[in-house]
Scaffold this motif. Structure first.
Motif, PDB file in Angstrom:
ATOM      1  N   GLY A 192      69.008 -66.172  61.106  1.00  0.00           N
ATOM      2  CA  GLY A 192      70.101 -67.125  61.254  1.00  0.00           C
ATOM      3  C   GLY A 192      71.427 -66.457  61.549  1.00  0.00           C
ATOM      4  N   THR A 193      71.703 -65.348  60.857  1.00  0.00           N
ATOM      5  CA  THR A 193      72.971 -64.642  61.058  1.00  0.00           C
ATOM      6  C   THR A 193      73.069 -64.076  62.465  1.00  0.00           C
ATOM      7  OG1 THR A 193      72.988 -64.033  58.720  1.00  0.00           O
ATOM      8  CG2 THR A 193      74.446 -62.818  60.181  1.00  0.00           C
ATOM      9  N   SER A 194      72.024 -63.371  62.901  1.00  0.00           N
ATOM     10  CA  SER A 194      72.047 -62.763  64.234  1.00  0.00           C
ATOM     11  C   SER A 194      72.169 -63.819  65.322  1.00  0.00           C
ATOM     12  CB  SER A 194      70.782 -61.922  64.449  1.00  0.00           C
ATOM     13  OG  SER A 194      70.702 -60.876  63.513  1.00  0.00           O
ATOM     14  N   ALA A 195      71.432 -64.935  65.160  1.00  0.00           N
ATOM     15  CA  ALA A 195      71.486 -66.000  66.159  1.00  0.00           C
ATOM     16  C   ALA A 195      72.860 -66.652  66.206  1.00  0.00           C
ATOM     17  CB  ALA A 195      70.415 -67.054  65.854  1.00  0.00           C
ATOM     18  N   LEU A 196      73.430 -66.921  65.059  1.00  0.00           N
ATOM     19  CA  LEU A 196      74.736 -67.575  65.000  1.00  0.00           C
ATOM     20  C   LEU A 196      75.833 -66.690  65.570  1.00  0.00           C
ATOM     21  CD1 LEU A 196      76.397 -70.019  64.062  1.00  0.00           C
ATOM     22  CD2 LEU A 196      76.625 -68.902  61.837  1.00  0.00           C
ATOM     23  N   VAL A 197      75.869 -65.430  65.150  1.00  0.00           N
ATOM     24  CA  VAL A 197      76.920 -64.519  65.621  1.00  0.00           C
ATOM     25  C   VAL A 197      76.776 -64.259  67.114  1.00  0.00           C
ATOM     26  CG1 VAL A 197      77.832 -62.171  65.424  1.00  0.00           C
ATOM     27  CG2 VAL A 197      77.210 -63.445  63.359  1.00  0.00           C
ATOM     28  N   LEU A 198      75.548 -64.026  67.590  1.00  0.00           N
ATOM     29  CA  LEU A 198      75.333 -63.777  69.009  1.00  0.00           C
ATOM     30  C   LEU A 198      75.757 -64.980  69.846  1.00  0.00           C
ATOM     31  CD1 LEU A 198      74.294 -62.092  71.340  1.00  0.00           C
ATOM     32  CD2 LEU A 198      71.968 -62.838  70.801  1.00  0.00           C
ATOM     33  N   THR A 199      75.440 -66.176  69.387  1.00  0.00           N
ATOM     34  CA  THR A 199      75.811 -67.387  70.115  1.00  0.00           C
ATOM     35  C   THR A 199      77.318 -67.527  70.226  1.00  0.00           C
ATOM     36  OG1 THR A 199      73.807 -68.514  69.362  1.00  0.00           O
ATOM     37  CG2 THR A 199      75.594 -69.895  70.157  1.00  0.00           C
ATOM     38  N   ILE A 200      78.021 -67.355  69.113  1.00  0.00           N
ATOM     39  CA  ILE A 200      79.472 -67.547  69.091  1.00  0.00           C
ATOM     40  C   ILE A 200      80.203 -66.468  69.866  1.00  0.00           C
ATOM     41  CG2 ILE A 200      81.461 -67.470  67.518  1.00  0.00           C
ATOM     42  CD1 ILE A 200      79.925 -69.173  65.593  1.00  0.00           C
ATOM     43  N   GLU A 201      79.673 -65.262  69.893  1.00  0.00           N
ATOM     44  CA  GLU A 201      80.347 -64.166  70.597  1.00  0.00           C
ATOM     45  C   GLU A 201      80.176 -64.246  72.110  1.00  0.00           C
ATOM     46  OE1 GLU A 201      80.530 -60.713  67.159  1.00  0.00           O
ATOM     47  OE2 GLU A 201      79.095 -60.500  68.792  1.00  0.00           O
ATOM     48  N   LEU A 202      79.405 -65.198  72.593  1.00  0.00           N
ATOM     49  CA  LEU A 202      79.227 -65.369  74.034  1.00  0.00           C
ATOM     50  C   LEU A 202      80.219 -66.365  74.634  1.00  0.00           C
ATOM     51  CD1 LEU A 202      75.317 -65.470  74.271  1.00  0.00           C
ATOM     52  CD2 LEU A 202      76.810 -63.665  75.133  1.00  0.00           C
ATOM     53  N   VAL A 203      81.032 -67.011  73.786  1.00  0.00           N
ATOM     54  CA  VAL A 203      81.949 -68.038  74.288  1.00  0.00           C
ATOM     55  C   VAL A 203      83.353 -67.802  73.753  1.00  0.00           C
ATOM     56  CG1 VAL A 203      80.110 -69.744  74.447  1.00  0.00           C
ATOM     57  CG2 VAL A 203      81.475 -69.616  72.365  1.00  0.00           C
ATOM     58  N   GLY A 204      84.316 -68.541  74.314  1.00  0.00           N
ATOM     59  CA  GLY A 204      85.703 -68.451  73.870  1.00  0.00           C
ATOM     60  C   GLY A 204      85.932 -69.255  72.604  1.00  0.00           C
ATOM     61  N   LYS A 205      87.133 -69.094  72.037  1.00  0.00           N
ATOM     62  CA  LYS A 205      87.409 -69.681  70.725  1.00  0.00           C
ATOM     63  C   LYS A 205      87.402 -71.211  70.753  1.00  0.00           C
ATOM     64  CE  LYS A 205      92.482 -69.492  71.253  1.00  0.00           C
ATOM     65  NZ  LYS A 205      93.724 -68.952  70.682  1.00  0.00           N
ATOM     66  N   ARG A 206      87.680 -71.812  71.906  1.00  0.00           N
ATOM     67  CA  ARG A 206      87.722 -73.275  71.960  1.00  0.00           C
ATOM     68  C   ARG A 206      86.373 -73.901  71.660  1.00  0.00           C
ATOM     69  NH1 ARG A 206      88.900 -76.934  77.405  1.00  0.00           N
ATOM     70  NH2 ARG A 206      88.543 -78.974  76.410  1.00  0.00           N
ATOM     71  N   TRP A 207      85.293 -73.218  72.058  1.00  0.00           N
ATOM     72  CA  TRP A 207      83.959 -73.801  71.947  1.00  0.00           C
ATOM     73  C   TRP A 207      83.101 -73.142  70.882  1.00  0.00           C
ATOM     74  CZ3 TRP A 207      82.850 -78.210  74.324  1.00  0.00           C
ATOM     75  CH2 TRP A 207      83.628 -78.586  75.425  1.00  0.00           C
ATOM     76  N   ARG A 208      83.601 -72.141  70.166  1.00  0.00           N
ATOM     77  CA  ARG A 208      82.723 -71.406  69.264  1.00  0.00           C
ATOM     78  C   ARG A 208      82.194 -72.281  68.124  1.00  0.00           C
ATOM     79  NH1 ARG A 208      87.780 -67.974  67.655  1.00  0.00           N
ATOM     80  NH2 ARG A 208      88.508 -68.979  65.761  1.00  0.00           N
TER      81      ARG A 208
END
Length: 520
Positions: A192-208
């Motif tokens: 869960g941690t790896s998936a969540l962090v990887l997902t959020i780090e692929l986009v800008g702050k508006r959509w994280r």
């Protein structure tokens, strides 16, 4: 020799005398630079986020599968003895006076004759799973930040979790079964941690915030699939549930290995600039007109090669250690309710398949609420409000009387909905509280605190079934008290993600000085 990476300028390269060195204050942050490279949010990022977040489906299945495989099966009287009825304790009845409604192999309880075993024995497999998650999180927490990275950590975790789950079908007794559940939990710890962090780090702050909630939706899908699979296999062996959930998990792991891209933030922090540029190019919108050759990054290396250097960094910085302790305390309370309530559904006067389905469905409005309002919600106030609400309704579930019994499932659903929402907001809150160099480790430790709360849940549920201890009262008191710690954390809504401890510390000091100036 020409720079092999034209998209990134070397920090120590020789500059022309006619070109003055840029001022430090004009250097773009990693967050703003990546946003300029990949745009705000495109289809490539969405597909990557969807593929990565699908890991939560298999995570949810393995987390709650014991609700059905370890359930106490229904039974009926086979004789006309007066002391045999639905309210009887089968441990006090002659063996020939009752029988299971379904074949013995539908549950580990009936197959291994555990109906009269102590609560610590019947709750051991689920507790072993959560204990494995706890140990795995502590041992593996820093690998995604240090040597392996987000993608490889996700791939290896999914693969080993699915393989260990597959091996569970060969269990011959409760001890082998519990040992394999321990291994499964250990391997699952960082998914869960790896998936969540990887997902959020692929986009800008508006959509994280919105993209992060995709994972929660996938977790709901995995949770919701369990009662459907269990109902279709209700007269089959409990082993069939592990087959139906583990084999697709192995196939998904292969998709991750071949199609998921590594986090460009992590690659840059580790100094792997060429790979970072390749990732940025692959997920940049085709219509993006901004030239990659204009990008200039200052290489930022991690503290050292030690995989536990990130833990050391978190402990050494007073502000970071304080934040970590607070969010872990909140996570412990949320975990006890989040993992305990589904396990305790068998103790309620309601159909098990339907109640699990309703609990899984309650995660959908929770995710919808979070995804629609995460940009407007204050993190600390939201966590405090939902943990308090969950605690109140959890305690109300234990109230006695005919009216309260009818309302019991509704009260439980409100409490579980509130815990789900608090869970999702807390994870996003944690990601925003810590910089890139320690973000995965901090988030992983918080998730382990949530799992640690789950370690005690199976024992409490089994104790209520056997000894009448009100587990829902304990759940409510713990989550309500732990949620109060959110008032001590700084608000993070709308602020940029920082990449180093120095940047975050500078922001912390600036905020403290601002408060001091106001008070003065």
């Amino acid at each position: 020799m020409a720079d092999s990476t034209p998209l990134l300028s070397q920090p120590n390269s020789v500059k022309s005398e006619s070109t003055p060195p840029p001022l430090e204050k004009h250097h773009p942050s990693l967050d703003s630079t990546i946003e300029r490279c990949i745009g705000d949010f495109g289809w490539a990022q969405f597909l990557q986020a969807l593929l990565v977040s699908s890991a939560w489906i298999f995570d949810a299945q393995q987390t709650f599968i014991t609700v059905f495989t370890d359930a106490h099966p229904a039974w009926h009287c086979t004789s006309n003895q007066l002391d045999c009825n639905s309210a009887s304790n089968i441990c006090n009845l002659p063996k020939n006076s009752w029988a299971w409604n379904f074949p013995a192999y539908t549950s580990i309880i009936s197959e291994w004759n555990l109906e009269c075993a102590a609560s610590i024995i019947t709750g051991l497999p689920a507790s072993s799973f959560f204990m494995g998650c706890l140990v795995g999180g502590l041992v593996l927490a820093t690998l995604a930040d240090s040597s392996l990275g987000r993608k490889n950590m996700l791939f290896l975790s999914c693969l080993t979790m699915s393989i260990s789950s597959l091996l569970t079908v060969f269990s011959t007794n409760i001890w082998v079964y519990s040992a394999l559940k321990l291994v499964c939990g250990f391997c699952r710890a960082t998914i869960g941690t790896s998936a969540l962090v990887l997902t959020i780090e692929l986009v800008g702050k508006r959509w994280r915030g919105q993209v992060g909630v995709i994972g929660f939706f996938c977790f709901t899908i995995g949770f919701l699939s369990l009662p459907a699979i269990a109902y279709l296999n209700r007269v089959s062996s409990w082993r069939s549930l592990y087959l139906w959930t583990s084999i697709p998990g192995i196939l998904y792991s292969l998709l991750v290995h071949f199609f998921v891209r590594e986090s460009p933030r992590w690659l840059l922090v580790r100094g792997r600039k060429e790979e970072a540029v390749a990732t940025l190019k692959s997920i940049a919108p085709p219509s993006h007109s901004w030239s990659f050759s204009e990008v200039s990054f200052e290489q930022e290396m991690s503290n050292n090669g030690n995989v536990y250097s990130t833990i050391k960094m978190l402990v050494q910085k007073r502000w970071a250690f304080r934040r970590l302790l607070l969010v872990m305390a909140i996570g412990f309370g949320i975990g006890m309710v989040y993992y305990g309530m589904p396990l305790g559904l068998g103790n309620l006067s309601f159909n098990l398949y339907l109640s699990v389905t309703l609990n899984a469905l309650s995660e959908i409005p929770s995710s919808m609420f979070t995804i629609l309002l995460i940009g407007k919600l204050n993190r600390k106030v939201s966590v405090l409000a939902f943990t308090t609400l969950s605690g109140i309704f959890s305690i109300m579930c234990a109230l006695k009387g005919e009216v309260w019994t009818r309302l019991q499932i509704g009260l439980e659903l409100v409490s579980f909905f509130s815990a789900c929402t608090a869970f999702g907001i807390l994870l996003i809150f944690t990601i925003e509280l810590f910089p890139t160099c320690v973000r995965n480790s901090a988030t992983s430790l918080v998730r382990q605190a949530i799992v640690f709360g789950g370690v005690f849940s199976p024992m409490l549920v089994a104790a209520e079934r056997r000894d009448g201890i009100p587990s829902y009262v304990v759940f409510g008191l713990v989550i309500g008290c732990c949620g109060l710690f959110s008032a001590c954390l700084p608000e993070t809504r709308g602020r940029a993600l920082f990449d180093t401890m120095d940047e975050e510390e500078h922001k912390e000091k600036a905020a403290c000085n601002g408060v001091g100036d106001v008070l003065a």
